[in-house]
Scaffold this motif. Sequence first.
Motif, mmCIF file in Angstrom:
data_model
loop_
_atom_site.group_PDB
_atom_site.id
_atom_site.type_symbol
_atom_site.label_atom_id
_atom_site.label_comp_id
_atom_site.label_asym_id
_atom_site.label_seq_id
_atom_site.Cartn_x
_atom_site.Cartn_y
_atom_site.Cartn_z
ATOM 1 N N THR A 28 0.860 -1.167 0.000
ATOM 2 C CA THR A 28 0.000 0.000 0.000
ATOM 3 C C THR A 28 0.906 1.230 0.000
ATOM 4 O O THR A 28 2.002 1.201 0.541
ATOM 5 N N VAL A 29 0.434 2.289 -0.623
ATOM 6 C CA VAL A 29 1.209 3.527 -0.733
ATOM 7 C C VAL A 29 0.371 4.676 -0.204
ATOM 8 O O VAL A 29 -0.817 4.781 -0.513
ATOM 9 N N SER A 30 0.992 5.534 0.591
ATOM 10 C CA SER A 30 0.349 6.768 1.022
ATOM 11 C C SER A 30 1.371 7.894 0.906
ATOM 12 O O SER A 30 2.574 7.658 0.917
ATOM 13 N N TRP A 31 0.867 9.100 0.775
ATOM 14 C CA TRP A 31 1.720 10.282 0.649
ATOM 15 C C TRP A 31 1.419 11.224 1.802
ATOM 16 O O TRP A 31 0.261 11.467 2.117
ATOM 17 N N GLU A 32 2.483 11.745 2.430
ATOM 18 C CA GLU A 32 2.353 12.683 3.543
ATOM 19 C C GLU A 32 3.171 13.926 3.215
ATOM 20 O O GLU A 32 4.150 13.838 2.462
ATOM 21 N N VAL A 55 9.986 25.544 1.550
ATOM 22 C CA VAL A 55 10.377 24.153 1.296
ATOM 23 C C VAL A 55 9.488 23.220 2.105
ATOM 24 O O VAL A 55 9.362 23.364 3.316
ATOM 25 N N VAL A 56 8.860 22.285 1.399
ATOM 26 C CA VAL A 56 7.938 21.330 2.010
ATOM 27 C C VAL A 56 8.512 19.925 1.842
ATOM 28 O O VAL A 56 9.040 19.584 0.778
ATOM 29 N N GLU A 57 8.438 19.135 2.899
ATOM 30 C CA GLU A 57 8.865 17.741 2.807
ATOM 31 C C GLU A 57 7.661 16.884 2.452
ATOM 32 O O GLU A 57 6.623 16.962 3.102
ATOM 33 N N VAL A 58 7.816 16.085 1.414
ATOM 34 C CA VAL A 58 6.779 15.153 0.975
ATOM 35 C C VAL A 58 7.365 13.751 1.103
ATOM 36 O O VAL A 58 8.477 13.494 0.643
ATOM 37 N N VAL A 59 6.625 12.868 1.738
ATOM 38 C CA VAL A 59 7.109 11.506 1.991
ATOM 39 C C VAL A 59 6.158 10.497 1.364
ATOM 40 O O VAL A 59 4.953 10.539 1.600
ATOM 41 N N ALA A 60 6.728 9.611 0.558
ATOM 42 C CA ALA A 60 5.973 8.478 0.033
ATOM 43 C C ALA A 60 6.202 7.316 0.992
ATOM 44 O O ALA A 60 7.350 6.918 1.221
ATOM 45 N N VAL A 61 5.131 6.798 1.570
ATOM 46 C CA VAL A 61 5.222 5.700 2.531
ATOM 47 C C VAL A 61 4.706 4.433 1.860
ATOM 48 O O VAL A 61 3.547 4.366 1.449
ATOM 49 N N ASN A 118 8.030 -13.784 2.084
ATOM 50 C CA ASN A 118 8.175 -14.637 3.261
ATOM 51 C C ASN A 118 7.269 -14.213 4.409
ATOM 52 O O ASN A 118 7.339 -14.770 5.502
ATOM 53 N N GLY A 119 6.412 -13.211 4.171
ATOM 54 C CA GLY A 119 5.467 -12.769 5.193
ATOM 55 C C GLY A 119 5.950 -11.590 6.013
ATOM 56 O O GLY A 119 5.173 -11.011 6.767
ATOM 57 N N ALA A 120 7.224 -11.236 5.888
ATOM 58 C CA ALA A 120 7.745 -10.091 6.638
ATOM 59 C C ALA A 120 7.124 -8.805 6.101
ATOM 60 O O ALA A 120 6.828 -8.691 4.918
ATOM 61 N N LYS A 121 6.925 -7.849 6.987
ATOM 62 C CA LYS A 121 6.372 -6.564 6.585
ATOM 63 C C LYS A 121 7.461 -5.506 6.701
ATOM 64 O O LYS A 121 8.222 -5.499 7.657
ATOM 65 N N HIS A 122 7.516 -4.646 5.701
ATOM 66 C CA HIS A 122 8.520 -3.589 5.665
ATOM 67 C C HIS A 122 7.850 -2.254 5.383
ATOM 68 O O HIS A 122 6.833 -2.199 4.693
ATOM 69 N N GLU A 123 8.461 -1.201 5.913
ATOM 70 C CA GLU A 123 8.013 0.152 5.600
ATOM 71 C C GLU A 123 9.163 0.899 4.945
ATOM 72 O O GLU A 123 10.243 1.025 5.511
ATOM 73 N N VAL A 124 8.923 1.369 3.734
ATOM 74 C CA VAL A 124 9.887 2.166 2.994
ATOM 75 C C VAL A 124 9.363 3.590 2.953
ATOM 76 O O VAL A 124 8.182 3.810 2.673
ATOM 77 N N ARG A 125 10.225 4.534 3.268
ATOM 78 C CA ARG A 125 9.861 5.948 3.204
ATOM 79 C C ARG A 125 10.840 6.655 2.282
ATOM 80 O O ARG A 125 12.036 6.632 2.524
ATOM 81 N N LEU A 126 10.316 7.265 1.227
ATOM 82 C CA LEU A 126 11.117 8.085 0.326
ATOM 83 C C LEU A 126 10.806 9.546 0.640
ATOM 84 O O LEU A 126 9.659 9.972 0.549
ATOM 85 N N ARG A 127 11.833 10.299 1.042
ATOM 86 C CA ARG A 127 11.654 11.695 1.442
ATOM 87 C C ARG A 127 12.081 12.622 0.313
ATOM 88 O O ARG A 127 13.209 12.540 -0.159
ATOM 89 N N TYR A 128 11.172 13.486 -0.083
ATOM 90 C CA TYR A 128 11.426 14.480 -1.119
ATOM 91 C C TYR A 128 11.260 15.870 -0.522
ATOM 92 O O TYR A 128 10.516 16.049 0.435
ATOM 93 N N HIS A 129 11.956 16.854 -1.106
ATOM 94 C CA HIS A 129 11.716 18.250 -0.781
ATOM 95 C C HIS A 129 11.167 18.949 -2.016
ATOM 96 O O HIS A 129 11.688 18.752 -3.126
ATOM 97 N N HIS A 130 10.119 19.728 -1.815
ATOM 98 C CA HIS A 130 9.548 20.551 -2.881
ATOM 99 C C HIS A 130 9.736 22.007 -2.497
ATOM 100 O O HIS A 130 9.250 22.445 -1.452
ATOM 101 N N ASP A 131 10.457 22.743 -3.326
ATOM 102 C CA ASP A 131 10.658 24.177 -3.114
ATOM 103 C C ASP A 131 9.538 24.904 -3.835
ATOM 104 O O ASP A 131 9.480 24.907 -5.063
ATOM 105 N N ARG A 132 8.656 25.500 -3.083
ATOM 106 C CA ARG A 132 7.513 26.199 -3.666
ATOM 107 C C ARG A 132 7.942 27.412 -4.480
ATOM 108 O O ARG A 132 7.257 27.795 -5.421
ATOM 109 N N GLY A 133 9.064 28.014 -4.120
ATOM 110 C CA GLY A 133 9.532 29.201 -4.833
ATOM 111 C C GLY A 133 10.054 28.878 -6.219
ATOM 112 O O GLY A 133 9.739 29.562 -7.191
ATOM 113 N N THR A 134 10.855 27.841 -6.331
ATOM 114 C CA THR A 134 11.471 27.493 -7.616
ATOM 115 C C THR A 134 10.772 26.346 -8.321
ATOM 116 O O THR A 134 10.993 26.128 -9.504
#
Length: 133
Positions: free
Chosen positions: A58-62, A74-80, A87-103
């Motif tokens: 599942t994917v969510s954006w924060e 500058v806003v931090e946007v995270v894809a979770v 094998n049944g293991a659960k993992h959480e991957v977080r990709l952190r991006y920065h968005h500069d509203r000015g540029t």
Amino acid sequence: MPTVACRRLAAAGRVLALVLLFGCDSYDTDIQAVQNANTIPGMSNAELVMDLAGGRSTVSWEAGPAEGAGTDNVVEVVAVINRAARNGAKHEVRLRYHHDRGTGAVTLQGASLDGDIFDLLSTPLNLFKLQME
């Protein structure tokens, strides 16, 4: 006299509610900008995240203010990505991006796997290992 005071209080309450409603910062446009940007040439960040997620995830954006950026632009946007391995293991991957509203610039700041933060050099290798599970 009490009814006049109640009316004034009710009017002040409505004004305060409107200020709170419209004064809150919305990050929808920041999330959309990050999703549409191409960190990898020829592939949007939304496509990259969905590709990493695969069918068992599942994917969510924060989004929120970027800590340590020194500016409100500058806003931090995270894809979770919540991923279930074969094998049944659960993992959480977080990709952190920065968005500069000015540029309008979007940059990948880093990634984490199950809370362990990786630098940008080791991120592709660790994400590849996760896909192999």
